[in-house]
Enzyme design. Structure first.
Site, PDB file in Angstrom:
ATOM      1  N   LEU A  35       0.840  -1.205   0.000  1.00  0.00           N
ATOM      2  CA  LEU A  35       0.000   0.000   0.000  1.00  0.00           C
ATOM      3  C   LEU A  35       0.872   1.250   0.000  1.00  0.00           C
ATOM      4  CD1 LEU A  35      -2.949  -1.059   2.377  1.00  0.00           C
ATOM      5  CD2 LEU A  35      -2.871  -1.109  -0.121  1.00  0.00           C
ATOM      6  N   ILE A  60       7.340  -7.035  -0.332  1.00  0.00           N
ATOM      7  CA  ILE A  60       7.914  -8.252  -0.938  1.00  0.00           C
ATOM      8  C   ILE A  60       9.419  -8.367  -0.697  1.00  0.00           C
ATOM      9  CG2 ILE A  60       6.137  -8.628  -2.711  1.00  0.00           C
ATOM     10  CD1 ILE A  60       8.172  -7.341  -4.744  1.00  0.00           C
ATOM     11  N   THR A 125       7.776  -6.059 -18.409  1.00  0.00           N
ATOM     12  CA  THR A 125       7.308  -4.981 -19.288  1.00  0.00           C
ATOM     13  C   THR A 125       8.064  -4.977 -20.607  1.00  0.00           C
ATOM     14  OG1 THR A 125       7.299  -2.569 -19.514  1.00  0.00           O
ATOM     15  CG2 THR A 125       8.900  -3.471 -17.995  1.00  0.00           C
ATOM     16  N   ASP A 126       7.419  -4.446 -21.643  1.00  0.00           N
ATOM     17  CA  ASP A 126       8.129  -4.303 -22.926  1.00  0.00           C
ATOM     18  C   ASP A 126       9.280  -3.302 -22.826  1.00  0.00           C
ATOM     19  OD1 ASP A 126       6.616  -1.963 -22.748  1.00  0.00           O
ATOM     20  OD2 ASP A 126       5.618  -2.189 -24.679  1.00  0.00           O
ATOM     21  N   GLU A 127       9.265  -2.473 -21.765  1.00  0.00           N
ATOM     22  CA  GLU A 127      10.311  -1.448 -21.640  1.00  0.00           C
ATOM     23  C   GLU A 127      11.699  -2.055 -21.446  1.00  0.00           C
ATOM     24  OE1 GLU A 127       9.545   2.053 -19.446  1.00  0.00           O
ATOM     25  OE2 GLU A 127       7.420   2.051 -19.918  1.00  0.00           O
ATOM     26  N   TYR A 153      13.793   2.622 -14.106  1.00  0.00           N
ATOM     27  CA  TYR A 153      12.654   1.693 -13.967  1.00  0.00           C
ATOM     28  C   TYR A 153      12.860   0.457 -14.839  1.00  0.00           C
ATOM     29  CZ  TYR A 153       8.165  -0.389 -15.212  1.00  0.00           C
ATOM     30  OH  TYR A 153       7.162  -1.295 -15.494  1.00  0.00           O
ATOM     31  N   LYS A 157      13.501  -3.565 -13.926  1.00  0.00           N
ATOM     32  CA  LYS A 157      12.640  -4.671 -14.379  1.00  0.00           C
ATOM     33  C   LYS A 157      13.459  -5.708 -15.161  1.00  0.00           C
ATOM     34  CE  LYS A 157       8.656  -4.859 -13.976  1.00  0.00           C
ATOM     35  NZ  LYS A 157       7.797  -5.413 -12.874  1.00  0.00           N
ATOM     36  N   ASN A 182       1.918  -1.041 -22.804  1.00  0.00           N
ATOM     37  CA  ASN A 182       1.193  -0.071 -21.962  1.00  0.00           C
ATOM     38  C   ASN A 182      -0.277  -0.459 -21.780  1.00  0.00           C
ATOM     39  OD1 ASN A 182       3.564   1.471 -22.910  1.00  0.00           O
ATOM     40  ND2 ASN A 182       2.576   3.143 -21.815  1.00  0.00           N
TER      41      ASN A 182
HETATM   42  P1  NAD Z   1       0.935   0.276  -9.804  1.00  0.00           P
HETATM   43  O1  NAD Z   1       1.986   1.254  -9.415  1.00  0.00           O
HETATM   44  O2  NAD Z   1      -0.453   0.753 -10.052  1.00  0.00           O
HETATM   45  O3  NAD Z   1       0.824  -0.878  -8.696  1.00  0.00           O
HETATM   46  C1  NAD Z   1       1.933  -1.423  -8.072  1.00  0.00           C
HETATM   47  C2  NAD Z   1       1.487  -1.962  -6.715  1.00  0.00           C
HETATM   48  O4  NAD Z   1       2.615  -2.567  -6.081  1.00  0.00           O
HETATM   49  C3  NAD Z   1       0.961  -0.886  -5.755  1.00  0.00           C
HETATM   50  O5  NAD Z   1      -0.274  -1.283  -5.227  1.00  0.00           O
HETATM   51  C4  NAD Z   1       2.029  -0.795  -4.674  1.00  0.00           C
HETATM   52  O6  NAD Z   1       1.498  -0.465  -3.409  1.00  0.00           O
HETATM   53  C5  NAD Z   1       2.610  -2.189  -4.703  1.00  0.00           C
HETATM   54  N1  NAD Z   1       4.005  -2.254  -4.227  1.00  0.00           N
HETATM   55  C6  NAD Z   1       5.045  -1.442  -4.566  1.00  0.00           C
HETATM   56  N2  NAD Z   1       6.162  -1.825  -3.916  1.00  0.00           N
HETATM   57  C7  NAD Z   1       5.822  -2.916  -3.177  1.00  0.00           C
HETATM   58  C8  NAD Z   1       6.555  -3.769  -2.309  1.00  0.00           C
HETATM   59  N3  NAD Z   1       7.855  -3.565  -2.068  1.00  0.00           N
HETATM   60  N4  NAD Z   1       5.896  -4.791  -1.727  1.00  0.00           N
HETATM   61  C9  NAD Z   1       4.582  -5.007  -1.953  1.00  0.00           C
HETATM   62  N5  NAD Z   1       3.840  -4.211  -2.758  1.00  0.00           N
HETATM   63  C10 NAD Z   1       4.453  -3.186  -3.346  1.00  0.00           C
HETATM   64  O7  NAD Z   1       1.524  -0.471 -11.070  1.00  0.00           O
HETATM   65  P2  NAD Z   1       0.794  -1.213 -12.263  1.00  0.00           P
HETATM   66  O8  NAD Z   1       0.694  -0.295 -13.404  1.00  0.00           O
HETATM   67  O9  NAD Z   1      -0.402  -1.905 -11.746  1.00  0.00           O
HETATM   68  O10 NAD Z   1       1.919  -2.288 -12.628  1.00  0.00           O
HETATM   69  C11 NAD Z   1       1.887  -3.602 -12.064  1.00  0.00           C
HETATM   70  C12 NAD Z   1       3.023  -4.404 -12.656  1.00  0.00           C
HETATM   71  O11 NAD Z   1       2.876  -4.466 -14.081  1.00  0.00           O
HETATM   72  C13 NAD Z   1       4.398  -3.816 -12.406  1.00  0.00           C
HETATM   73  O12 NAD Z   1       5.297  -4.864 -12.168  1.00  0.00           O
HETATM   74  C14 NAD Z   1       4.756  -3.113 -13.719  1.00  0.00           C
HETATM   75  O13 NAD Z   1       6.144  -3.089 -13.906  1.00  0.00           O
HETATM   76  C15 NAD Z   1       4.067  -4.019 -14.715  1.00  0.00           C
HETATM   77  N6  NAD Z   1       3.636  -3.416 -15.992  1.00  0.00           N
HETATM   78  C16 NAD Z   1       2.825  -2.308 -15.998  1.00  0.00           C
HETATM   79  C17 NAD Z   1       2.363  -1.809 -17.215  1.00  0.00           C
HETATM   80  C18 NAD Z   1       1.451  -0.595 -17.281  1.00  0.00           C
HETATM   81  O14 NAD Z   1       1.136  -0.140 -18.377  1.00  0.00           O
HETATM   82  N7  NAD Z   1       0.975  -0.060 -16.161  1.00  0.00           N
HETATM   83  C19 NAD Z   1       2.740  -2.417 -18.402  1.00  0.00           C
HETATM   84  C20 NAD Z   1       3.587  -3.547 -18.359  1.00  0.00           C
HETATM   85  C21 NAD Z   1       4.004  -4.036 -17.134  1.00  0.00           C
HETATM   86  O1  TDX Z   2       2.473  13.748 -18.427  1.00  0.00           O
HETATM   87  C1  TDX Z   2       2.885  12.944 -19.261  1.00  0.00           C
HETATM   88  N1  TDX Z   2       3.172  13.387 -20.524  1.00  0.00           N
HETATM   89  C2  TDX Z   2       3.637  12.568 -21.502  1.00  0.00           C
HETATM   90  O2  TDX Z   2       3.883  13.006 -22.646  1.00  0.00           O
HETATM   91  C3  TDX Z   2       3.091  11.560 -18.966  1.00  0.00           C
HETATM   92  C4  TDX Z   2       2.794  11.036 -17.581  1.00  0.00           C
HETATM   93  C5  TDX Z   2       3.566  10.746 -19.957  1.00  0.00           C
HETATM   94  N2  TDX Z   2       3.851  11.230 -21.195  1.00  0.00           N
HETATM   95  C6  TDX Z   2       4.343  10.301 -22.222  1.00  0.00           C
HETATM   96  C7  TDX Z   2       5.550   9.491 -21.821  1.00  0.00           C
HETATM   97  C8  TDX Z   2       5.333   8.176 -22.548  1.00  0.00           C
HETATM   98  O3  TDX Z   2       5.854   8.279 -23.868  1.00  0.00           O
HETATM   99  O4  TDX Z   2       3.299   9.348 -22.448  1.00  0.00           O
HETATM  100  C9  TDX Z   2       3.817   8.031 -22.633  1.00  0.00           C
HETATM  101  C10 TDX Z   2       3.235   7.117 -21.582  1.00  0.00           C
HETATM  102  O5  TDX Z   2       3.772   7.522 -20.336  1.00  0.00           O
HETATM  103  P1  TDX Z   2       3.442   6.735 -18.971  1.00  0.00           P
HETATM  104  O6  TDX Z   2       1.968   6.694 -18.783  1.00  0.00           O
HETATM  105  O7  TDX Z   2       4.284   7.330 -17.901  1.00  0.00           O
HETATM  106  O8  TDX Z   2       3.878   5.257 -19.351  1.00  0.00           O
HETATM  107  P2  TDX Z   2       5.274   4.644 -19.839  1.00  0.00           P
HETATM  108  O9  TDX Z   2       6.413   5.492 -19.469  1.00  0.00           O
HETATM  109  O10 TDX Z   2       5.122   4.294 -21.301  1.00  0.00           O
HETATM  110  O11 TDX Z   2       5.317   3.309 -18.968  1.00  0.00           O
HETATM  111  C11 TDX Z   2       4.107   2.531 -18.760  1.00  0.00           C
HETATM  112  O12 TDX Z   2       4.078   1.406 -19.620  1.00  0.00           O
HETATM  113  C12 TDX Z   2       5.023   0.377 -19.370  1.00  0.00           C
HETATM  114  C13 TDX Z   2       4.001   2.092 -17.301  1.00  0.00           C
HETATM  115  O13 TDX Z   2       4.067   3.223 -16.460  1.00  0.00           O
HETATM  116  C14 TDX Z   2       5.093   1.095 -16.971  1.00  0.00           C
HETATM  117  O14 TDX Z   2       4.904   0.612 -15.650  1.00  0.00           O
HETATM  118  C15 TDX Z   2       5.012  -0.070 -17.934  1.00  0.00           C
HETATM  119  O15 TDX Z   2       6.076  -0.956 -17.715  1.00  0.00           O
END
Ligand code: NAD
Ligand code: TDX
Length: 324
Positions: A35, A60, A125-127, A153, A157, A182
């Site tokens: 949290l 974790i 992630t694809d990143e 980041y 990963k 994303n």
């Molecule tokens: P998020 O930030 O919304 O959620 C992450 C959660 O992990 C939060 O609830 C946070 O409290 C919890 N957390 C953080 N550190 C922790 C720790 N040490 N122990 C236990 N809990 C912890 O992120 P999300 O967008 O839901 O991403 C989830 C996963 O998917 C991540 O591993 C991210 O790298 C991956 N991912 C996200 C995207 C995307 O587009 N959002 C895309 C590809 C992969």
């Molecule tokens: O204010 C903004 N303005 C802007 O131009 C923000 C927040 C982002 N951006 C751009 C940066 C990126 O090119 O938009 C794109 C998307 O940005 P984010 O939402 O921050 O995502 P990104 O950096 O692509 O990463 C996301 O996808 C892969 C997730 O946050 C990661 O957790 C996941 O691994």
């Protein structure tokens, strides 16, 4: 079966928890989350009260805590969504990403090894693949693409992915990894592009677009992502990496303009600001392996889904305004 879902109170983890409880009602799910600022029990909705669900607050990367938990429960599957997930925060505060994103998975892997857990799945992630050139629209990331992370980041990963595979090769721990593009959907923390832009537009504030806005992201519905992860857990081969994407590439500017159009706000609200350092130009996923091996294919397209997602953020301003 008994599952441990870490990061269960975050954006994707909460969707996955709800998805699993709905689709596999006979299973027991323990949702663990630290949290942090990004996690909220509100994201779980009714699932929090499901008799097959139990929430545990914890870190974790806390070895003693994880050992105690795994000793009490006998998990069949562990799915690790927990992470620090925002690229911009990793640029301003890289340190905390090392603990959550590298040490955390290593502690989980070690604990899985000790207690003989049947499957560890790492949400990646694809990143980790870095950036594709804009002028080569025919290039895609496959599972064989080299790891070439650009941000703290994505480097964290990628490090975790290497550790996960090391546990497979060294200790034969049955692991899988998914690398998704994303995600869009409800309950995403409003630091990410889509909810941030909706928030700014509703308030009539400038929408900060980094650089030229021509960077491309490959978008996928969080529901499609959850379904793919479930398939990997049930049918993925140990030691394998699976890419997950919907072949739905959009420039950031396209996304921002669509949001403004949906909300009936003028494009003059767009404000081009300083670029993100090390900003990856383009992500594009080849998820052919997930289709061939698991029969998985994304069902949703952003053109149809984005208006619904924008509408949800408008209807749920209470939820996200408290998160600013
Ligand atoms: P998020 O930030 O919304 O959620 C992450 C959660 O992990 C939060 O609830 C946070 O409290 C919890 N957390 C953080 N550190 C922790 C720790 N040490 N122990 C236990 N809990 C912890 O992120 P999300 O967008 O839901 O991403 C989830 C996963 O998917 C991540 O591993 C991210 O790298 C991956 N991912 C996200 C995207 C995307 O587009 N959002 C895309 C590809 C992969
Ligand atoms: O204010 C903004 N303005 C802007 O131009 C923000 C927040 C982002 N951006 C751009 C940066 C990126 O090119 O938009 C794109 C998307 O940005 P984010 O939402 O921050 O995502 P990104 O950096 O692509 O990463 C996301 O996808 C892969 C997730 O946050 C990661 O957790 C996941 O691994």
């Amino acid at each position: 079966m008994k599952l441990l879902i870490t990061g269960a109170a975050g954006f994707i983890g909460s969707h996955f928890t709800k998805y699993w409880l709905e689709n596999y009602p006979g299973d027991l799910v323990v949702g663990l989350d630290l949290l942090t600022y990004a996690g909220s029990l509100k994201n779980l909705g009714e699932a929090e009260r499901d008799p097959h669900f139990q929430f545990v607050q914890g870190d974790i990367s806390d070895r003693i805590r994880m050992d105690k938990l795994f000793c009490q429960e006998r998990f069949d599957l562990v799915v690790n969504f927990a992470a620090e997930s925002h690229v911009d925060r990793s640029i301003s505060h890289p340190d905390q990403f090392m603990r959550a994103n590298i040490l955390g998975p290593q502690v989980l892997l070690e604990t899985c090894r000790k207690y003989g857990v049947g499957r560890y799945h790492q949400i990646s992630t694809d990143e980790v693949y870095g950036s594709l050139p804009l002028e080569r629209p025919d290039s895609f990331f496959t599972e064989e693409s080299p790891l070439c992370a650009s941000s703290p980041y994505s480097a964290s990963k990628a490090s975790a992915d290497l550790m996960v595979l090391a546990y497979y090769h060294t200790y034969q721990l049955p692991v899988t990894i998914s690398r998704c593009s994303n995600n869009y959907g409800t309950n995403q923390y409003p630091e990410k592009l889509i909810p941030r832009m909706v928030f700014c537009a509703l308030r009539g504030e400038p929408l900060p677009v980094y650089g030229t806005g021509e960077n491309i992201r490959d978008w996928i519905s969080v529901t499609d992502h959850c379904e793919a992860v479930a398939r990997i857990l049930l049918a993925g081969r140990p030691g394998e990496v699976y890419n997950i994407g919907a072949h739905d590439e959009k420039t950031n500017l396209w996304v921002v303009k669509e949001i403004l159009r949906e909300l009936g706000r003028p494009e003059s609200l767009i404000s081009f600001v300083a670029d993100r350092p090390g900003h990856d130009l383009r992500y594009a996923i080849d998820s052919g392996k997930s289709y061939r091996e698991l029969g998985w294919k994304a069902k949703h397209r952003m053109e149809e889904e984005l208006p619904k997602v924008v509408e949800w953020y408008c209807r749920n301003q209470d939820w996200w305004e408290k998160k600013q």
